[in-house]
Write a protein that holds these residues in place. Sequence first.
Motif, PDB file in Angstrom:
ATOM      1  N   ASP A 278       0.831  -1.206   0.000  1.00 25.94           N
ATOM      2  CA  ASP A 278       0.000   0.000   0.000  1.00 25.94           C
ATOM      3  C   ASP A 278       0.865   1.255   0.000  1.00 25.94           C
ATOM      4  N   SER A 279       1.966   1.202   0.743  1.00 27.07           N
ATOM      5  CA  SER A 279       2.881   2.344   0.777  1.00 27.07           C
ATOM      6  C   SER A 279       3.457   2.601  -0.613  1.00 27.07           C
ATOM      7  N   GLU A 280       3.808   1.530  -1.328  1.00 28.39           N
ATOM      8  CA  GLU A 280       4.301   1.678  -2.700  1.00 28.39           C
ATOM      9  C   GLU A 280       3.226   2.302  -3.589  1.00 28.39           C
ATOM     10  N   TRP A 281       1.984   1.873  -3.401  1.00 30.23           N
ATOM     11  CA  TRP A 281       0.881   2.415  -4.195  1.00 30.23           C
ATOM     12  C   TRP A 281       0.714   3.917  -3.938  1.00 30.23           C
ATOM     13  N   ILE A 282       0.671   4.301  -2.662  1.00 23.90           N
ATOM     14  CA  ILE A 282       0.445   5.711  -2.319  1.00 23.90           C
ATOM     15  C   ILE A 282       1.569   6.583  -2.870  1.00 23.90           C
ATOM     16  N   ALA A 283       2.816   6.177  -2.617  1.00 21.93           N
ATOM     17  CA  ALA A 283       3.964   7.001  -3.001  1.00 21.93           C
ATOM     18  C   ALA A 283       4.097   7.140  -4.505  1.00 21.93           C
ATOM     19  N   ASN A 284       3.538   6.193  -5.252  1.00 20.37           N
ATOM     20  CA  ASN A 284       3.703   6.212  -6.704  1.00 20.37           C
ATOM     21  C   ASN A 284       2.446   6.610  -7.472  1.00 20.37           C
ATOM     22  N   THR A 285       1.347   6.873  -6.751  1.00 16.47           N
ATOM     23  CA  THR A 285       0.128   7.341  -7.422  1.00 16.47           C
ATOM     24  C   THR A 285      -0.442   8.594  -6.785  1.00 16.47           C
ATOM     25  N   GLY A 286      -0.071   8.874  -5.532  1.00 12.61           N
ATOM     26  CA  GLY A 286      -0.646  10.014  -4.839  1.00 12.61           C
ATOM     27  C   GLY A 286      -2.077   9.788  -4.412  1.00 12.61           C
ATOM     28  N   LEU A 287      -2.531   8.516  -4.401  1.00 15.92           N
ATOM     29  CA  LEU A 287      -3.902   8.173  -4.021  1.00 15.92           C
ATOM     30  C   LEU A 287      -3.910   7.302  -2.779  1.00 15.92           C
ATOM     31  N   HIS A 288      -4.986   7.389  -2.015  1.00 19.59           N
ATOM     32  CA  HIS A 288      -5.159   6.497  -0.876  1.00 19.59           C
ATOM     33  C   HIS A 288      -5.359   5.061  -1.357  1.00 19.59           C
ATOM     34  N   PRO A 289      -4.961   4.091  -0.546  1.00 23.70           N
ATOM     35  CA  PRO A 289      -5.278   2.691  -0.874  1.00 23.70           C
ATOM     36  C   PRO A 289      -6.737   2.415  -0.530  1.00 23.70           C
ATOM     37  N   GLU A 290      -7.186   1.204  -0.831  1.00 23.43           N
ATOM     38  CA  GLU A 290      -8.579   0.856  -0.563  1.00 23.43           C
ATOM     39  C   GLU A 290      -8.906   0.861   0.926  1.00 23.43           C
ATOM     40  N   GLY A 291      -7.975   0.435   1.750  1.00 19.15           N
ATOM     41  CA  GLY A 291      -8.234   0.424   3.186  1.00 19.15           C
ATOM     42  C   GLY A 291      -8.337  -0.983   3.719  1.00 19.15           C
TER      43      GLY A 291
END
Length: 607
Positions: A278-291
């Motif tokens: 999730d951290s990789e997703w946030i840092a590379n998209t600027g979006l929150h993860p699903e949760g």
Amino acid sequence: MEKPRKFSYLLIFALLLIKVIAFRVLIFDTRSIVHILFVEFPMWALILAILLMLVKKRVWLTIGIYNFIVSAIFFAITLYIRYYSTIPSYYDLQQTTQSASVGHTIALLTNPYDFLFFLDLVIVFILAKRREAPQKDVRLKYFSIGMAAICLVSTAYAFKQPIIDVSFFAKENGYIQSQLVQMYQRANETAHASSTELTPKELEELKGNKYVPVSSHETFGLAEGRHLFMIQVESLQTFTIGRTLDGQEITPNLNDLIEESAYFSNVFQQIGAGTTSDSEWIANTGLHPEGMVPTVNSLNGKEAVSLSRILKNEGYGSATYHADDLGFWNRNVLYPVLGYEEVYSIEEIPDMEEVGYGPSDEVLFDFVLEKLPEQLKKHERFYSNIVTLTSHTPFILPEEMQHLELPDSYADTYTGNYLQSIRYADEQIGRFIDELKKAGLYDESLIVVFGDHSGLHGSPVTEEDEVLLEEFIGHSYTMKDRFTIPLIMSGGNLFEEGHQMTRLGGQVDIMPTILALLGVDTDTPLIGHNLFEYKKNLLGMRYYMPGGSFIQSEQLYKAAGAKLPDTMYDMKTMDTRAKNSATKKHKKNALEILKYSDTLLKPYIEK
């Protein structure tokens, strides 16, 4: 001698009721017998009653298997909530292949009393040996009808309630009901359904800022034309930075780096169930993860407008490095979605000096350095995303990798092992940056170092650890200590002298800040903002805090959860304070921001 045939179902359901009561008291700290009898118990009882009406033979075996499954579920929920501080959902069945990430901590999570959930199995076994199975009679049918009626009412009521926090919802509406509602909502894509649209101006106003176009930011283009090295450090927390233990610095290399960097010391993790991924997703998209769901488990393969793709338009090549199997946390799906041109995992990174879950960070960084010359021949500018692994829980390192001489009170403790692993990670980061300097790349690069999430949390942190942490930090270990991660931005001649910035930030702010420094103005909607530009912020957090919680520049609000009421904290002191007139507004705004992020996320998870 024949077994007595007369035996009532009453004892069987009574045993189930006792187990459900124990579950509710332990997990939700709820003692309302009325709530248990009319909300939680009927669902579990109805399933057993239906099974007993269906089976013709092996009645005792059916009773035993069902009770074992219920006991195993309650046992698993107990361990899960101790580690993650939230109730698991059926989603988490998708993570069974990732269980190794917590497997080594099971012994730390388990309490001998937890096995009392299985005590009724012993009683059922004894009864099966001494008694004939209960005989079907009309009372079981009437009981089933009664339970079904109660379940229908409680479930219908649950379907009409909004899910802000899953744990609180399960407490109020029953665990099984909460799973049914989530399954339905997920199937119909309404769990966080929203068509919320916000302009950049409206988004900043929700955070309390006056919007400034990115190209007008003071730091816009400060690192234009530089290579980008983003180092995501496993379990690195802010409280380790700049501190010593018996005169030994925990992060001497990062401390030195900060002297010539911008250091954001008040940045919060915003991951969900997907932790590091999730951290990789946030840092590379600027979006929150699903949760509640690891985002990687939901991705449909659609290409994201990611950091690597935006930089590709600026002439950058890209590569990501993680010394683990790509199958873990579905990185074999995540990385193509994020658009890296080169992907390196345990398949390519030398399988040597293994510690924990894969090759050591030293091997990882050496591999990155080995690949750089070839990459820089092909591309004028390059983006390297490096995800470390060695400082992963349970933080056990071989003696030759230990750089700290721990005091006796810290030896063989969770806290001591954690500090030892962070010291090792710091050593490898320092060595890597020294190599970049020797190669003349430090002055041509923007180097970003940040933690992915907390390392010290849950029941593995014992009372002894809490005492050690208070001694080490200088105050009791607070939520702020747990959730803050360091964010360091560095590079030769970027910042004349190091300075610490205490303004509030979240992981969603990493990508916008990087793009601004690199002089890239994108039309891509981003939830975060350039941390150099804005003083105020408003962060939402899911999963590790109850839904509806928010973090604002002056206060941290923890919404009501499964056990505890809502609480407001002062951000500076972390002392509790009274809710004020702005609390409701901040909560509403934070949820609005999360809904907008869900709108932006939806195209990547729609099936």
